[in-house]
Design a protein around this motif. Sequence first.
Motif: not given
Length: 804
Positions: A175, A177, A222, A224, A314, A379, A382-384, A401, A408
């Motif tokens: 992740t 940003k 962002s 991923i 990242t 999911t 820790d990222a969504r 957010k 994240s």
Amino acid sequence: MTKIKRPIPSILCLLCLFLSMPALAWQGNKEKLTGLSVAVFDVDATPPVGSLLAYDRMENRDDLGLRAKGIVLSGSGLPIVLCAVDWIGIGNESQDAFKAHLAKAASTIPSRVAIHTVHQHDAPISDWGAEKILVDAGLDPQAFESSFDHVLLNRLEEAIETALTEAQPLSHVGTGKAIVEKVASNRRIIGADGKVQYFRSSSTQDPQIRDFPEGLIDPEVSLISFWNGDQPIAVLSYYAVHPQSYYLTKVANPDFPGIARYLRQLAVPEALHVHFNGAGANIAAGKYNDGSKINRKLLAERLAAGMEKAWENTRKQALNPQDVFWQQEPLLLPANEAIAKIEQEMHLQNPRWLTNNMQKLTWYKRQQLGKKIDISCLTLGDARILHLPGELFVEYQLAAKAVRPDLSVAMAAYGDYGPFYIGTAAAYPEQGYEINASPVTAEAEPVILEAIKKLLHQPNPGQAVTSPYLLQRESDVPIRSLEEWKEKKKDWQHKVASIMGTLPSREHLSVPRLTYSDSLVESSFTRHQVSFPSDERNKVTAYLYVPHQSKNRPAMLVLHSTGEGGKKIVDGQGPLENRGIARELAERGYVVMAPDYPSFGEQRNHDFSRDGFPSGTLLGVWNHMRCVDVLGQMPEVDSDRIGVIGHSLGGHNALFAAAHDQRIKAVVSSCGWTPFEFYDIGEEGSKKYGGRLGPWAQERYMPAIKNQLPDARLPFDFTDIIALIAPRPVFTNAPLQDSNFSVAGVKSGIDRLAPVYRWMGFPDNLQVRYPDAGHDFPPETRKEAYAFLDKYFGFDPINKLPFE
């Protein structure tokens, strides 16, 4: 967590490497993967010259053309497909079709497919529902003509099938940003009166309007990313802005987001780069773009620079199957009733007007039928990643957010394009272009925000696959595809058939003609007493309840409990309270059919030895399917919204019917099941019936069980039946004091079935209530069951019952 810091090779070297790669075909692990894996696909989405784009006939394509790119994530539940297309919008029936085709190719279910557009305007639009409305009205479908849609779908199917053979192991998710400088600005400039005074479009020539402050935006891009060790496999980027520098060029092109994506592909060629547009309805490049052609390059470079910084920022984390979780939440957005007028206006309007309005009319018609739009959340540790419909105001993205600042959170909007512009509640009194064009109302905001909060706060089950339903036969390896799941279902179906028998062929089966013997007009509905042949030997006798002035309503098949009265029981004519389910549902506005089970009611003299069926249970299933045949062709019924409900005998017959008939979309089973191992009628009962399961061996049920008494071990169970129904909604009423069906057994069965519904992404579709009651369907539980049906069918009841 490991921070990524990579040297950037020269553009020349990168270009040579890029060109040497055969269509970005990564050579992945050809062996069968058992853990997480990712497959990538990338196809040309550019229609041929001469095709109609959203607003003009296409005269050429630029060097990059339009792409459809995505990934298939496997190894945690059924495969998940994420796809972004360089088109302006894919809406309504087209969303259904694209999801179905991509799901088929990836061996998954459509609800686990997210397909979004980047929303470039010199590109096609797709809405098969809008096309049908125009063609049925004798009008040219214009930009909605769908011939190239089918070409692209074929390309995508082939690409996904090939990609899956080259899938790579997935070990980490990344992740990152970063801020994007001087690209996005808010389109809406509010005057002193609280109304929109100026509209700053994608290209704004008036310098005074450009000089207003940037306004509310989300400046972050962002990323991923998906990794096989130190090797990046795919990078997904998310940024909220209208993706136009200039358009109406008649040249199909991906505009500045497509160029930025291409630059990042050159910089990191070993990974596929997929770009998703965020909530950019009220965001454009107008402050930084006067429409000069050079600005396309400048905007692309600025976006690419932000992507590069996000890549450098990242951080990776290890990813296991239990760290991956897919869920969705169905939305029924409130409609602006003025949208209905489009159907009259469309005969007088030009093609560009049709492009901007027909998908709204199609969505409105679907909304009136209770057809919902799923928003979903993926999911990844820790990222969504949130997937939402329409053109959302950026406030929704910022709110998402803010809901989980500890995670994240990335958002892809422009999913189902049907609802078009979706503003915030505060924006509707401010008016402005987006609000004047919006087909939804201000009440959409709390509906969407509540769904977003639910998805982001939903705890990840974080459980390894332990349910035997999700493990392959004779192996502890979890099922990875819909095809493997179907194979397991076939095994259960064969085992069920070994006891119940096999249904006759339904090919060339005509809809039965009803005979009406009596009708009773009530204040909210008319109850008809009907009969019709179910085959050459048998017939159905039933009550049919039709609400007054009904059209395209949901319908319920209502199955009675054991009792001589048969269908009269669910009409409330029996001695017991809480049994008048059919009458209650009809009063609430459902179309209802309540048939007699063979040997009860008008069929009390049924001769099972002459009906031609191997079991009474199977004849019941057949008759119930014939009831669905009747309901499905009635003009009063929406054939996509048919459910079944029953108590006791009706409770397990409801499950049997739904397991055999996919047209039944939702099930309520009251006091209707417990695993057979928990079925206990006591020593005296066992002596009377010849064994513990003797009552099930009666001719009206499954006489083949007699051959296995006294110590019958059936080859199937009720949990198998419900697994056959999954992921369709099943609501169970299991009272704590039920002497017929052990509540301990129900709890054990639910524990076995819950992982199945989670695995498919529908944990809320399996519901159970344990009221402190006996063998009954108490009012409070009926209230919850009816609300369960209402929510799933998107139905607002016309009347409330006294206990509601």
